[in-house]
Design a protein around this motif. Structure first.
Motif, PDB file in Angstrom:
ATOM      1  N   GLU A 238      10.596  26.055  -3.214  1.00 50.14           N
ATOM      2  CA  GLU A 238      11.125  27.395  -3.486  1.00 50.14           C
ATOM      3  C   GLU A 238      11.292  27.621  -4.983  1.00 50.14           C
ATOM      4  O   GLU A 238      10.974  28.691  -5.507  1.00 50.14           O
ATOM      5  CB  GLU A 238      12.464  27.585  -2.766  1.00 50.14           C
ATOM      6  CG  GLU A 238      12.353  27.640  -1.250  1.00 50.14           C
ATOM      7  CD  GLU A 238      11.449  28.765  -0.781  1.00 50.14           C
ATOM      8  OE1 GLU A 238      11.600  29.898  -1.264  1.00 50.14           O
ATOM      9  OE2 GLU A 238      10.564  28.508   0.045  1.00 50.14           O
ATOM     10  N   ARG A 241       7.868  28.084  -6.528  1.00 52.91           N
ATOM     11  CA  ARG A 241       7.304  29.390  -6.166  1.00 52.91           C
ATOM     12  C   ARG A 241       7.905  30.494  -7.046  1.00 52.91           C
ATOM     13  O   ARG A 241       7.194  31.360  -7.559  1.00 52.91           O
ATOM     14  CB  ARG A 241       7.570  29.677  -4.690  1.00 52.91           C
ATOM     15  CG  ARG A 241       6.959  30.986  -4.176  1.00 52.91           C
ATOM     16  CD  ARG A 241       7.177  31.122  -2.684  1.00 52.91           C
ATOM     17  NE  ARG A 241       6.449  30.086  -1.962  1.00 52.91           N
ATOM     18  CZ  ARG A 241       5.176  30.185  -1.622  1.00 52.91           C
ATOM     19  NH1 ARG A 241       4.481  31.257  -1.937  1.00 52.91           N
ATOM     20  NH2 ARG A 241       4.588  29.209  -0.961  1.00 52.91           N
ATOM     21  N   GLU A 266       0.276  25.807  -3.514  1.00 52.65           N
ATOM     22  CA  GLU A 266      -0.021  26.043  -2.104  1.00 52.65           C
ATOM     23  C   GLU A 266      -0.484  24.756  -1.423  1.00 52.65           C
ATOM     24  O   GLU A 266      -0.223  24.529  -0.239  1.00 52.65           O
ATOM     25  CB  GLU A 266      -1.079  27.137  -1.974  1.00 52.65           C
ATOM     26  CG  GLU A 266      -0.648  28.485  -2.542  1.00 52.65           C
ATOM     27  CD  GLU A 266       0.607  29.024  -1.889  1.00 52.65           C
ATOM     28  OE1 GLU A 266       0.914  28.631  -0.744  1.00 52.65           O
ATOM     29  OE2 GLU A 266       1.307  29.826  -2.515  1.00 52.65           O
ATOM     30  N   ASP A 269       2.591  22.852  -0.501  1.00 58.25           N
ATOM     31  CA  ASP A 269       3.219  23.398   0.699  1.00 58.25           C
ATOM     32  C   ASP A 269       2.504  22.891   1.951  1.00 58.25           C
ATOM     33  O   ASP A 269       3.135  22.507   2.945  1.00 58.25           O
ATOM     34  CB  ASP A 269       3.181  24.926   0.641  1.00 58.25           C
ATOM     35  CG  ASP A 269       4.244  25.554   1.530  1.00 58.25           C
ATOM     36  OD1 ASP A 269       4.913  24.823   2.275  1.00 58.25           O
ATOM     37  OD2 ASP A 269       4.405  26.786   1.486  1.00 58.25           O
ATOM     38  N   GLY A 389      -2.727  30.277   0.708  1.00 58.95           N
ATOM     39  CA  GLY A 389      -1.547  30.973   1.230  1.00 58.95           C
ATOM     40  C   GLY A 389      -1.292  32.207   0.412  1.00 58.95           C
ATOM     41  O   GLY A 389      -2.105  32.619  -0.406  1.00 58.95           O
ATOM     42  N   LEU A 390      -0.139  32.790   0.599  1.00 55.79           N
ATOM     43  CA  LEU A 390       0.223  33.994  -0.126  1.00 55.79           C
ATOM     44  C   LEU A 390       0.568  33.651  -1.562  1.00 55.79           C
ATOM     45  O   LEU A 390       1.327  32.731  -1.831  1.00 55.79           O
ATOM     46  CB  LEU A 390       1.424  34.672   0.550  1.00 55.79           C
ATOM     47  CG  LEU A 390       1.147  35.231   1.945  1.00 55.79           C
ATOM     48  CD1 LEU A 390       2.442  35.734   2.549  1.00 55.79           C
ATOM     49  CD2 LEU A 390       0.134  36.360   1.876  1.00 55.79           C
ATOM     50  N   TYR A 575      10.033  30.802  14.579  1.00 52.61           N
ATOM     51  CA  TYR A 575       8.987  29.850  14.199  1.00 52.61           C
ATOM     52  C   TYR A 575       8.280  29.293  15.431  1.00 52.61           C
ATOM     53  O   TYR A 575       7.040  29.222  15.495  1.00 52.61           O
ATOM     54  CB  TYR A 575       9.632  28.735  13.380  1.00 52.61           C
ATOM     55  CG  TYR A 575       8.698  27.685  12.832  1.00 52.61           C
ATOM     56  CD1 TYR A 575       7.365  27.959  12.547  1.00 52.61           C
ATOM     57  CD2 TYR A 575       9.170  26.396  12.572  1.00 52.61           C
ATOM     58  CE1 TYR A 575       6.526  26.989  12.023  1.00 52.61           C
ATOM     59  CE2 TYR A 575       8.338  25.417  12.050  1.00 52.61           C
ATOM     60  CZ  TYR A 575       7.021  25.719  11.782  1.00 52.61           C
ATOM     61  OH  TYR A 575       6.185  24.753  11.266  1.00 52.61           O
ATOM     62  N   VAL A 588      -1.272  31.188   7.168  1.00 54.34           N
ATOM     63  CA  VAL A 588      -0.366  31.918   6.273  1.00 54.34           C
ATOM     64  C   VAL A 588       0.884  32.370   7.023  1.00 54.34           C
ATOM     65  O   VAL A 588       2.011  32.230   6.537  1.00 54.34           O
ATOM     66  CB  VAL A 588      -1.097  33.123   5.655  1.00 54.34           C
ATOM     67  CG1 VAL A 588      -0.110  34.028   4.924  1.00 54.34           C
ATOM     68  CG2 VAL A 588      -2.195  32.656   4.708  1.00 54.34           C
ATOM     69  N   ARG A 591       3.059  29.364   7.865  1.00 63.83           N
ATOM     70  CA  ARG A 591       3.717  28.830   6.676  1.00 63.83           C
ATOM     71  C   ARG A 591       4.910  29.693   6.279  1.00 63.83           C
ATOM     72  O   ARG A 591       5.962  29.181   5.886  1.00 63.83           O
ATOM     73  CB  ARG A 591       2.715  28.739   5.526  1.00 63.83           C
ATOM     74  CG  ARG A 591       3.257  27.980   4.327  1.00 63.83           C
ATOM     75  CD  ARG A 591       2.212  27.855   3.249  1.00 63.83           C
ATOM     76  NE  ARG A 591       1.043  27.127   3.742  1.00 63.83           N
ATOM     77  CZ  ARG A 591      -0.046  26.933   3.018  1.00 63.83           C
ATOM     78  NH1 ARG A 591      -0.115  27.417   1.798  1.00 63.83           N
ATOM     79  NH2 ARG A 591      -1.066  26.267   3.512  1.00 63.83           N
ATOM     80  N   GLU A 592       4.766  30.990   6.395  1.00 60.40           N
ATOM     81  CA  GLU A 592       5.877  31.880   6.048  1.00 60.40           C
ATOM     82  C   GLU A 592       7.031  31.725   7.026  1.00 60.40           C
ATOM     83  O   GLU A 592       8.203  31.731   6.632  1.00 60.40           O
ATOM     84  CB  GLU A 592       5.391  33.335   6.024  1.00 60.40           C
ATOM     85  CG  GLU A 592       6.454  34.343   5.608  1.00 60.40           C
ATOM     86  CD  GLU A 592       6.984  34.113   4.209  1.00 60.40           C
ATOM     87  OE1 GLU A 592       8.116  34.562   3.931  1.00 60.40           O
ATOM     88  OE2 GLU A 592       6.286  33.467   3.393  1.00 60.40           O
ATOM     89  N   ARG A 595       8.725  28.564   6.153  1.00 60.01           N
ATOM     90  CA  ARG A 595       9.474  28.732   4.910  1.00 60.01           C
ATOM     91  C   ARG A 595      10.820  29.404   5.161  1.00 60.01           C
ATOM     92  O   ARG A 595      11.845  29.028   4.572  1.00 60.01           O
ATOM     93  CB  ARG A 595       8.642  29.562   3.924  1.00 60.01           C
ATOM     94  CG  ARG A 595       9.360  29.879   2.626  1.00 60.01           C
ATOM     95  CD  ARG A 595       8.469  30.661   1.677  1.00 60.01           C
ATOM     96  NE  ARG A 595       9.227  31.079   0.516  1.00 60.01           N
ATOM     97  CZ  ARG A 595       9.907  32.221   0.446  1.00 60.01           C
ATOM     98  NH1 ARG A 595       9.899  33.055   1.470  1.00 60.01           N
ATOM     99  NH2 ARG A 595      10.577  32.534  -0.643  1.00 60.01           N
ATOM    100  N   LYS A 596      10.853  30.389   6.051  1.00 58.16           N
ATOM    101  CA  LYS A 596      12.116  31.073   6.357  1.00 58.16           C
ATOM    102  C   LYS A 596      13.120  30.122   6.988  1.00 58.16           C
ATOM    103  O   LYS A 596      14.321  30.190   6.704  1.00 58.16           O
ATOM    104  CB  LYS A 596      11.844  32.267   7.268  1.00 58.16           C
ATOM    105  CG  LYS A 596      11.148  33.423   6.568  1.00 58.16           C
ATOM    106  CD  LYS A 596      10.899  34.585   7.524  1.00 58.16           C
ATOM    107  CE  LYS A 596      10.220  35.743   6.790  1.00 58.16           C
ATOM    108  NZ  LYS A 596       9.921  36.875   7.715  1.00 58.16           N
TER     109      LYS A 596
END
Length: 732
Positions: A238, A241, A266, A269, A389-390, A575, A588, A591-592, A595-596
């Motif tokens: 984090e 990023r 990325e 991650d 990824g983003l 998730y 993607v 992964r998001e 991440r949350k």
């Protein structure tokens, strides 16, 4: 309590004997002298010393006391510089310079006492809201509030004096920015490189830890040490990023080192997902008999992977070219193909391990290749420029962030009002009583008062202890240093050293900074009794801050901890649904979602740490809270393992297990929010007919983790489950 792998839930954490209430104050006192790991910020100390010292020297040589405003500006603007991307640093330091220069205009006109009090409330409250936008804006807000109080205490002056003060402040701010952003080496991507290097360092630690698991004995995957290691891995991702996003903002058109670093981030991650899945797979896989050889080969490969990852760290930090190690990801596969092979389900489990090793090898090869091109700036091959990824995007607009906090439910909203009201009372009381240097009372309130009661107590003790020792030191220096130039040298030296040790120990920072500020005030006023005045005013401000945190919207951490964990379980629920979705969600999206969950876990763990500083009940009652965090992270790891193996069982029907787990997570999160005992889990667990051997193993593990989570919520003590008004838990 023991988990599904046989390990102790709170392994690595031992509750102290007796009631924590008896050790509540001693814990805070012990914390005053605890140094954080790391190195002193020597460069920051030197910059701050020069930013303050040069204007003070000019003020003394020219006999112009007003020039000392440039020194104050240099000090304040230097304190805003917390490192990171140069663009973000320049923005923060520039904002402090401009807004600090404007403070004097707000109180330029003569005003009665009640107007001063009202202005204090509105200004300090507004500065408190700066926390909405992050740590650095919060520091800017605190310094602006302090500057406002100091300016308010000055004698009324005409427009010329106000303009001169603003001009000197701008000059001092620009001088501090020149020191920090121009004279020191300007390497825009250096902060991002170090942040991404920290990610690979944490990944290497995880790989090393799993490579060193013993063949016998209990599992190591659920220890508190492993939980903390996973938290550090997510936190480093984090941080990297955010740092890279801020660095690349406004540089979207360039495609050099920024693109290299983006691919490395990325890639890190993706490696974190695979390492989490590998930990779960090896923890579940058998270790006896013919499986032992496959296990040994897998752990040897992970040890070699750690060496490769540290090669990437060296490239990012020191600019060296990494040399790939010669580890073979296919050795586990060859063990599976040997005569006799392995029986099911062990064969499926180690086939999954072999597949994960192959993917780890692929991603580590990309990382090594990109790292080797960093110094030369050599373009990336086409296979590496495809987005993994983003890309770090822009944050929300400032208005949306502020609007989210304009609600009584917001911790920032309550803190801003509490800060404004308490500072107003301090100003009215101290100024009304005509105290000498009354503004020190209000400044102490602003510095000590924190959003959380435990942190306020800790800050209060640090500030009072630091001010007392530092002021006594100042009394001695007054008699030892008769010449003014010696005092100036002492002030600059104290500021340099205090800022250098600030990241390591805040109390030592206060001890060294206090005499510097007292001597600075004494030079300006000629009043050599200010050390005692500062001690008394600081004590008064500390008491007011403690009263404010107790009386104005108290928000003890035990009232928030359960809701933080509930947020983790809701994120886990989302998730799991994304992992089980058909057709399979994109990498993607997964992964998001992961991440949350990681961000929610970090928030819950921070809440638990604050809870430790506030807790006054039996220490053993905190164990269920620790178990909740531990097994929430274990459940997330189990879902991650399922996500990493979807390619092996895309045809398996995960619906029954997902519905069972989703309903259970919904009930557990609802029970935590409502502060009640959760309903019992369904007696009949979902069937796994039609699932392959690997899927059955992973889904069974998922169901067992739910049972442990449910048991931890059931065991939550009344003090953690009761509502803020002390109501008893509601039975299900």
């Amino acid at each position: 309590m023991r988990g599904d792998g046989g390990e102790t839930v709170a392994d690595g954490w031992v509750a102290p004997r007796g009631r924590a209430a008896r050790g509540h104050l001693p814990r805070h006192v012990a914390g005053l002298f605890r140094f954080q790991p790391g190195r002193p910020a020597v460069s920051a100390g030197l910059r701050t010393g020069l930013a303050l010292g040069v204007p003070l020297l000019i003020s003394t040589l020219l006999s112009q006391p007003a020039v000392s405003w440039a020194g104050m500006a240099g000090l304040f603007v230097a304190l805003v510089d917390k490192g990171g991307p140069y663009r973000a640093r320049a923005r923060a330091m520039g904002a402090m310079t401009v807004l600090g220069a404007l403070v004097g205009f707000i109180i330029a006109l003569p005003s009665p006492f009640w107007v001063d009090v009202a202005l204090t409330f509105f200004w300090v409250t507004a500065c408190g809201f700066a926390r909405s936008f992050g740590d650095t804006p919060g520091i800017v807000g605190m310094l602006l509030a302090n500057l406002f109080v100091v300016s308010l205490a000055l004698p009324q002056r005409g427009p010329e004096a106000v303009l001169l003060q603003a001009a000197y402040f701008v000059a001092g701010g620009l001088w501090s920015m020149f020191l920090a952003l121009v004279l020191w080496p300007l390497r825009p991507y250096r902060p991002a490189r170090l942040a991404i290097a920290a990610c690979y360092d944490e990944l290497a630690d995880v790989a090393d830890a799993v490579a060193g698991w013993p063949m016998e004995g209990p599992s190591r995957v659920g220890t508190w040490e492993a939980v903390q290691r996973a938290a550090r891995m997510r936190q480093s991702l984090e941080t990297a990023r955010a740092t890279l996003g801020a660095t690349r903002q406004g540089r979207q058109e360039e495609s050099g080192r920024g693109e290299h670093l983006l691919v490395l981030l990325e890639d890190a991650d993706a490696l974190s997902l695979l390492l989490t899945a590998m930990s779960e797979a090896l923890d579940e896989a058998p270790r006896q008999g013919a499986c032992r050889t496959a296990r040994i080969e897998a752990q040897h490969a992970l040890g070699a992977l750690a060496v490769d990852l540290r090669g990437v760290v060296g490239s990012l930090v020191r600019g060296t070219v990494p040399v790939p190690s010669s580890w073979d990801a296919e050795r586990v596969t060859r063990v599976l193909q040997a005569d006799g092979g392995l029986p099911e389900p062990a064969r499926s489990q180690y086939s999954h391990v072999a597949g994960l090793l192959g993917r780890l090898r692929e991603y580590s090869a990309v990382a090594l290749d990109v790292a080797s091109r960093l110094e030369s700036g050599e373009p990336l091959p086409e296979r590496d420029t495809k987005p993994l990824g983003l890309e770090p995007g822009r944050g929300r607009s400032w208005w949306k962030v502020l609007r989210d906090h304009l609600t009584p439910e917001s911790v920032v909203f309550r803190h801003a009002l509490r800060l404004g009201l308490t500072a107003t009372v301090a100003t009215a009381l101290a100024e009304g009583l005509g105290l000498n240097h009354w503004y020190w009372v209000t400044i102490t309130v602003i510095v000590v008062l924190q959003p959380y009661s435990g942190l306020t107590t800790e800050k209060g003790l640090q500030r009072v202890a630091g001010t007392f020792v530092g002021s006594v030191l100042a009394m001695g220096l007054v008699h030892v240093l008769p010449a003014q130039w010696l005092m100036l040298a002492a002030i600059v030296l104290l500021v340099c050293v205090s800022v250098s040790v600030r990241p390591l120990n805040f109390t030592v920072y206060q001890v060294l900074l206090a005499p510097a500020l007292v001597l600075l005030a004494e030079i300006q006023t000629g009043d050599w009794q200010l050390a005692g005045v500062r001690i008394l005013n600081t004590l008064m401000g500390g008491v007011l801050a403690l009263v404010g945190i107790r009386l104005l919207w108290p928000s003890p951490e035990h009232a928030r901890f359960a809701e933080e964990v509930a947020g983790v379980l809701k994120a886990d629920q989302h998730y799991l649904r994304e992992v089980a979705r058909t057709p399979v969600s994109t990498e993607v999206v997964l992964r998001e979602a992961r991440r949350k969950v990681g961000v929610a876990l970090l928030s819950a763990e921070a809440s638990f740490q604050r809870l430790l500083s506030e807790w006054k009940g039996p220490a053993k009652e905190l164990e269920p809270g620790m178990a909740l965090i531990t097994y929430a992270r274990r459940f997330t790891a189990a879902v991650t393992a399922l996500a990493a193996s979807r390619a092996w069982h895309q045809e398996s029907d995960l619906g029954p297990v997902v519905r069972y787990a989703s309903d259970a997570l919904e009930e557990l999160s609802a029970a935590l929010v409502a502060r009640r005992v959760p309903s019992a889990l369904k007696r009949e667990t979902p069937g796994l007919e039609g699932a392959d051997a690997l899927a059955r193993t992973q889904l069974s593990r998922l169901v067992r983790q739910l049972g442990v989570l449910h048991h931890a919520v059931e065991r939550m003590p009344p003090a953690l489950r009761a509502s803020e008004d002390g109501a008893a838990p509601v039975p299900a």
